[in-house]
Write a protein that holds these residues in place. Sequence first.
Motif, PDB file in Angstrom:
ATOM      1  N   LYS A  93      -2.742   0.020  -3.980  1.00 27.65           N
ATOM      2  CA  LYS A  93      -2.847  -1.182  -3.153  1.00 27.65           C
ATOM      3  C   LYS A  93      -2.609  -2.402  -4.033  1.00 27.65           C
ATOM      4  O   LYS A  93      -3.069  -2.440  -5.176  1.00 27.65           O
ATOM      5  CB  LYS A  93      -4.250  -1.299  -2.525  1.00 27.65           C
ATOM      6  CG  LYS A  93      -4.471  -0.396  -1.323  1.00 27.65           C
ATOM      7  CD  LYS A  93      -5.839  -0.680  -0.705  1.00 27.65           C
ATOM      8  CE  LYS A  93      -6.182   0.408   0.306  1.00 27.65           C
ATOM      9  NZ  LYS A  93      -7.530   0.244   0.822  1.00 27.65           N
ATOM     10  N   SER A  94      -1.898  -3.352  -3.450  1.00 26.90           N
ATOM     11  CA  SER A  94      -1.761  -4.626  -4.142  1.00 26.90           C
ATOM     12  C   SER A  94      -2.850  -5.544  -3.572  1.00 26.90           C
ATOM     13  O   SER A  94      -2.825  -5.897  -2.393  1.00 26.90           O
ATOM     14  CB  SER A  94      -0.360  -5.192  -3.870  1.00 26.90           C
ATOM     15  OG  SER A  94      -0.275  -6.495  -4.369  1.00 26.90           O
ATOM     16  N   VAL A  95      -3.831  -5.861  -4.418  1.00 27.80           N
ATOM     17  CA  VAL A  95      -4.963  -6.674  -3.953  1.00 27.80           C
ATOM     18  C   VAL A  95      -4.881  -8.046  -4.617  1.00 27.80           C
ATOM     19  O   VAL A  95      -5.032  -8.151  -5.832  1.00 27.80           O
ATOM     20  CB  VAL A  95      -6.310  -5.987  -4.304  1.00 27.80           C
ATOM     21  CG1 VAL A  95      -7.490  -6.793  -3.750  1.00 27.80           C
ATOM     22  CG2 VAL A  95      -6.333  -4.565  -3.784  1.00 27.80           C
ATOM     23  N   ASN A  96      -4.626  -9.063  -3.790  1.00 23.97           N
ATOM     24  CA  ASN A  96      -4.457 -10.436  -4.306  1.00 23.97           C
ATOM     25  C   ASN A  96      -3.482 -10.488  -5.477  1.00 23.97           C
ATOM     26  O   ASN A  96      -3.751 -11.097  -6.512  1.00 23.97           O
ATOM     27  CB  ASN A  96      -5.814 -11.030  -4.735  1.00 23.97           C
ATOM     28  CG  ASN A  96      -6.801 -11.037  -3.609  1.00 23.97           C
ATOM     29  OD1 ASN A  96      -6.406 -11.260  -2.444  1.00 23.97           O
ATOM     30  ND2 ASN A  96      -8.054 -10.757  -3.904  1.00 23.97           N
ATOM     31  N   ASP A 106      -2.095  -5.074  -9.005  1.00 20.00           N
ATOM     32  CA  ASP A 106      -1.822  -3.673  -8.677  1.00 20.00           C
ATOM     33  C   ASP A 106      -3.039  -2.825  -9.013  1.00 20.00           C
ATOM     34  O   ASP A 106      -3.477  -2.798 -10.171  1.00 20.00           O
ATOM     35  CB  ASP A 106      -0.622  -3.164  -9.493  1.00 20.00           C
ATOM     36  CG  ASP A 106       0.643  -3.920  -9.162  1.00 20.00           C
ATOM     37  OD1 ASP A 106       0.832  -4.247  -7.981  1.00 20.00           O
ATOM     38  OD2 ASP A 106       1.445  -4.172 -10.082  1.00 20.00           O
ATOM     39  N   ARG A 107      -3.567  -2.112  -7.986  1.00 17.80           N
ATOM     40  CA  ARG A 107      -4.749  -1.288  -8.234  1.00 17.80           C
ATOM     41  C   ARG A 107      -4.557   0.112  -7.659  1.00 17.80           C
ATOM     42  O   ARG A 107      -3.857   0.304  -6.662  1.00 17.80           O
ATOM     43  CB  ARG A 107      -6.015  -1.941  -7.632  1.00 17.80           C
ATOM     44  CG  ARG A 107      -6.369  -3.276  -8.271  1.00 17.80           C
ATOM     45  CD  ARG A 107      -7.798  -3.689  -7.958  1.00 17.80           C
ATOM     46  NE  ARG A 107      -8.808  -2.911  -8.636  1.00 17.80           N
ATOM     47  CZ  ARG A 107      -9.270  -3.183  -9.858  1.00 17.80           C
ATOM     48  NH1 ARG A 107      -8.802  -4.210 -10.541  1.00 17.80           N
ATOM     49  NH2 ARG A 107     -10.207  -2.423 -10.404  1.00 17.80           N
ATOM     50  N   ILE A 108      -5.186   1.051  -8.309  1.00 15.65           N
ATOM     51  CA  ILE A 108      -5.127   2.444  -7.844  1.00 15.65           C
ATOM     52  C   ILE A 108      -6.516   2.826  -7.330  1.00 15.65           C
ATOM     53  O   ILE A 108      -7.507   2.734  -8.074  1.00 15.65           O
ATOM     54  CB  ILE A 108      -4.701   3.395  -8.998  1.00 15.65           C
ATOM     55  CG1 ILE A 108      -3.313   3.022  -9.515  1.00 15.65           C
ATOM     56  CG2 ILE A 108      -4.727   4.856  -8.544  1.00 15.65           C
ATOM     57  CD1 ILE A 108      -2.190   3.107  -8.516  1.00 15.65           C
ATOM     58  N   PHE A 109      -6.559   3.233  -6.057  1.00 18.18           N
ATOM     59  CA  PHE A 109      -7.842   3.599  -5.435  1.00 18.18           C
ATOM     60  C   PHE A 109      -8.001   5.120  -5.484  1.00 18.18           C
ATOM     61  O   PHE A 109      -7.154   5.851  -4.982  1.00 18.18           O
ATOM     62  CB  PHE A 109      -7.888   3.098  -3.982  1.00 18.18           C
ATOM     63  CG  PHE A 109      -8.163   1.628  -3.896  1.00 18.18           C
ATOM     64  CD1 PHE A 109      -7.167   0.705  -4.200  1.00 18.18           C
ATOM     65  CD2 PHE A 109      -9.405   1.164  -3.523  1.00 18.18           C
ATOM     66  CE1 PHE A 109      -7.411  -0.662  -4.140  1.00 18.18           C
ATOM     67  CE2 PHE A 109      -9.672  -0.202  -3.455  1.00 18.18           C
ATOM     68  CZ  PHE A 109      -8.669  -1.122  -3.775  1.00 18.18           C
ATOM     69  N   ILE A 160       8.036   1.919  -5.006  1.00 12.49           N
ATOM     70  CA  ILE A 160       7.943   0.552  -4.456  1.00 12.49           C
ATOM     71  C   ILE A 160       9.310   0.066  -3.938  1.00 12.49           C
ATOM     72  O   ILE A 160       9.430  -0.285  -2.757  1.00 12.49           O
ATOM     73  CB  ILE A 160       7.291  -0.429  -5.465  1.00 12.49           C
ATOM     74  CG1 ILE A 160       5.798  -0.092  -5.587  1.00 12.49           C
ATOM     75  CG2 ILE A 160       7.465  -1.881  -5.035  1.00 12.49           C
ATOM     76  CD1 ILE A 160       5.067  -0.843  -6.685  1.00 12.49           C
ATOM     77  N   PRO A 161      10.381   0.056  -4.760  1.00 12.51           N
ATOM     78  CA  PRO A 161      11.658  -0.429  -4.211  1.00 12.51           C
ATOM     79  C   PRO A 161      12.251   0.486  -3.130  1.00 12.51           C
ATOM     80  O   PRO A 161      12.843   0.006  -2.171  1.00 12.51           O
ATOM     81  CB  PRO A 161      12.580  -0.500  -5.432  1.00 12.51           C
ATOM     82  CG  PRO A 161      11.943   0.298  -6.500  1.00 12.51           C
ATOM     83  CD  PRO A 161      10.478   0.342  -6.206  1.00 12.51           C
ATOM     84  N   VAL A 162      12.055   1.813  -3.286  1.00 13.09           N
ATOM     85  CA  VAL A 162      12.634   2.736  -2.310  1.00 13.09           C
ATOM     86  C   VAL A 162      11.955   2.551  -0.948  1.00 13.09           C
ATOM     87  O   VAL A 162      12.620   2.459   0.091  1.00 13.09           O
ATOM     88  CB  VAL A 162      12.523   4.205  -2.801  1.00 13.09           C
ATOM     89  CG1 VAL A 162      12.868   5.192  -1.700  1.00 13.09           C
ATOM     90  CG2 VAL A 162      13.458   4.430  -3.996  1.00 13.09           C
ATOM     91  N   LEU A 163      10.616   2.474  -0.950  1.00 12.73           N
ATOM     92  CA  LEU A 163       9.901   2.301   0.324  1.00 12.73           C
ATOM     93  C   LEU A 163      10.129   0.914   0.900  1.00 12.73           C
ATOM     94  O   LEU A 163      10.146   0.729   2.113  1.00 12.73           O
ATOM     95  CB  LEU A 163       8.400   2.563   0.140  1.00 12.73           C
ATOM     96  CG  LEU A 163       8.028   4.000  -0.239  1.00 12.73           C
ATOM     97  CD1 LEU A 163       6.522   4.135  -0.450  1.00 12.73           C
ATOM     98  CD2 LEU A 163       8.493   4.983   0.821  1.00 12.73           C
ATOM     99  N   ASN A 164      10.312  -0.058   0.025  1.00 10.39           N
ATOM    100  CA  ASN A 164      10.603  -1.421   0.488  1.00 10.39           C
ATOM    101  C   ASN A 164      11.910  -1.438   1.273  1.00 10.39           C
ATOM    102  O   ASN A 164      12.013  -2.052   2.334  1.00 10.39           O
ATOM    103  CB  ASN A 164      10.694  -2.354  -0.718  1.00 10.39           C
ATOM    104  CG  ASN A 164      10.729  -3.811  -0.309  1.00 10.39           C
ATOM    105  OD1 ASN A 164       9.928  -4.241   0.515  1.00 10.39           O
ATOM    106  ND2 ASN A 164      11.681  -4.567  -0.851  1.00 10.39           N
ATOM    107  N   GLU A 170       0.843  -1.188   0.000  1.00 10.55           N
ATOM    108  CA  GLU A 170       0.000   0.000   0.000  1.00 10.55           C
ATOM    109  C   GLU A 170       0.888   1.251   0.000  1.00 10.55           C
ATOM    110  O   GLU A 170       1.852   1.311   0.761  1.00 10.55           O
ATOM    111  CB  GLU A 170      -0.895  -0.010   1.248  1.00 10.55           C
ATOM    112  CG  GLU A 170      -1.978   1.022   1.182  1.00 10.55           C
ATOM    113  CD  GLU A 170      -2.993   0.874   2.316  1.00 10.55           C
ATOM    114  OE1 GLU A 170      -3.349  -0.281   2.657  1.00 10.55           O
ATOM    115  OE2 GLU A 170      -3.401   1.924   2.853  1.00 10.55           O
ATOM    116  N   ILE A 171       0.590   2.203  -0.865  1.00 11.12           N
ATOM    117  CA  ILE A 171       1.352   3.462  -0.881  1.00 11.12           C
ATOM    118  C   ILE A 171       0.376   4.631  -1.006  1.00 11.12           C
ATOM    119  O   ILE A 171      -0.515   4.627  -1.866  1.00 11.12           O
ATOM    120  CB  ILE A 171       2.361   3.506  -2.069  1.00 11.12           C
ATOM    121  CG1 ILE A 171       3.400   2.386  -1.924  1.00 11.12           C
ATOM    122  CG2 ILE A 171       3.069   4.842  -2.133  1.00 11.12           C
ATOM    123  CD1 ILE A 171       4.372   2.279  -3.095  1.00 11.12           C
TER     124      ILE A 171
END
Lengths: 446, 177
Positions: free
Chosen positions: A250-253, A256-259, A283-287, A237-238
Amino acid sequence: MISKLLVKNFGPIEFVDLDLRNVNVFIGPQASGKSALAKLLTILKAPRKFLKTQKLGSPVNDSKIISFIEALEDYNISSFLKKDTEIIFSSELHDVKYSNGQLDYTPKLLQKIDTIEELNLNFADNKNALILLIKEITDKFIFINFKVQDILDKTDKNTFNPKSAQYLSKENTAHIIEVLRKTEMDLSTNTALYIPAERSFINIIKNSSLNLLLNKVPIPKHILAFGAEVEKSVIHEIDLSFLHENLKYKSVNGEDRIFTTNEHSIKLIEAASGIQSVLPILIPVLNHYGSTGHRSFVIEEPELNLFPLAQYELIKKLESTRREAYWEDFGSIHTYTTHSPYILSALNNLLFANKVILTGNHSLFRKDERLSFEQHNEIKDTVSKIVSSNIHPNSFTAYQICNGRAESILDEESGLIKNNYIDEASDSLADDFDALLNLNKQWSNS
Amino acid sequence: MEQFLKDYLGDCKYTHLSKCEFQGSYIRVNNPQLFIADPGDEFPVKIVTNQEEYQLTVENPNSVDLCVVKTDNCLFNDDIQKSDCIVFNDTNFYLVEIKENSSGNRNKKRNKAVEQLSSTLEALINAGVNLSNHDVKAIICFSRSDNYPIRASANSQRANFQSKFNASLEEGNTIIM
C-alpha cells in the motif's frame, strides 16, 4: 502485433533477425547480448523519445545520430556500436534503420497523416481517397477507430463504417487529423518501458534522490527513467498474496509500505528482496492495465530474488493482466529476458493451457455440438482453475541468443518450447552428478 | 497382443546371427521382479539376474503373465530408429529406451531417446497394431533418473506424445506392471 528487429555486428551480436509478437522471451548465457537486444527493442519501439528534439522529415544529419548514440548511452550499450553495425526495426507505426553510421527514421503512420492533411486541402476532389486512407489506419488502430467514429457519428457506437464515412467533411477531417497526430505522437514516444534488473535499487534511492543529485552520483539514465515511470503510477494497493499469505503493498501518504496483516506493516525497503524486486514490475504493468492505449514492457530477469513457485505465480499474474495487443494502439507487449528454468517452464505451461482450451473446444465440435459462449467459458474456467492464464502460440516468440546468433526455441508444430540452453544446463548438472557417482562406485569397489 | 505383434511385425530378424539365450524376440515371463540390461554394441536387451549389471527393473507384484519384446537389433531391422524393448501384459504396453548415462551428454541422449520412442510408436501404428485397449507409456530409462530442475522442453515432449500417440512419456528405471 508483429514487429521485426534485425541486428548485425552490435556488441556480441553478429547477426539476428527477430520476428517479435506480444510475448517474447530471450534466453542465453551471460554476455550473449540478450539484454542488448531487449534494450534496443525498447529504444526503437518509441524512437521519438530520443528524436524529440529533431525536426521530423528533415534529412539525415549528425544530430539524429548523436541523439541515437545518446539513447544507447542511456542504456549503457553505446560501446557496442561498430563501423559495420546495422540495425533495422520495422513495425506498423514506423521503421528505423541504422547503417553505415547513418540513421533513417520513417514514421509510417505520420506520413499517412501528412498525406491526409494534404488531401484535405482539396477535400471535394479527394473524399474517396481520404476515406480509404482513414479506413487503412482505423483497421489497425482500434482507439483511433473509436475516436474517428465518435467524430463522424456520435449516435452510432459502432466502429468506422461506410455509413459514418459519408459524414466525412473538410472540418471533421481536420479534427480527425488532430486526434491522429496526438495518438501517433504518444505511441512513438511513450509506449516502451525497460524494467531493469537493478529495479529494486529505485526503492532505496527514492528517498535519497536529492542527496544523490547533490553528490553527482552517476546513476544510469535508464534506471532513473524507469524510477520516474514507477513514481508516476497511480497504483496505491497491490495484492501480494502470491508471494506470502495476506501480503499487501500500500502507498500510505506517499510512503511505500508492505502489510503483513491488516494492522502490521513495514517500510518497503525493510521488506524481503523478492518483494522489492517484484513491486517495480507490478506497479507500471498494473498501472497500464487500468488505462487505455498500448505499452511495451521489457522485463529483465523477472526471476530475481524469487523462490521458484513465486516466479511461476509472477508470470501468471503478469500474463493474466496482459491484454492481447490485437491492434497497434491497444493492449501490451511483454518481453522477458531470463536465465530461469522456472520462468521458461511457467510460460510453457501457459502455452499448453491455451492448447488444452482449444482441445476442449474441438472435443465439443467433434460431438457435433455447437459451441456456445457458456460452454467455451466453462472450458476456459476449468483450465484456469489449474493455470490462471494462457498464451496463444501465435502471440509468442522465444529465442536463445548465443555466439552472436539467435535461434527460435518455439516448436512451430506443437506451439510449445523445445530443447534449449536452459534445459541443457539442467542436464549438465545431472551429468556431473552421474560422473561423481561413477567415480564413487569405482573407488568404493577398489 | 503377442500374436497380434507377430502377425504384423514377425519375429527376430537376426536369428541366423543370434547368440541370445532366448532366440526369439518375445520372452514370456511371470516373475515378480525382472532385471533388464542393454549390453549395447548392436546386441538386443536381455533379462539378467540382479547380481549382474542392469538398467531397468520390472516389478510384477502379482506375478501376472507378461511379455518382454526385444525390439532394437532383434524385432526391428536397422533402418528403423527404435526403442530397446517393449514390456506388456493384458492392460499395459510400455516401450523402453535405455540410455547409459555414465558418460554424460544426458540432454542429447534424452532427445535421441524421444526420437527412437516416437518412431517405434509410429512404426507400430503404421503396421496396424491397435493399442487402444492398453495403457501406453514411452519410458526413457537412465540408470539414475533425475527430474530436477524442471525443463520446459521435457514437458513439451510429454504433451506431444500425449497428443500424437495417446501415450505418456516418462523418465525412470523401474516399471510396475
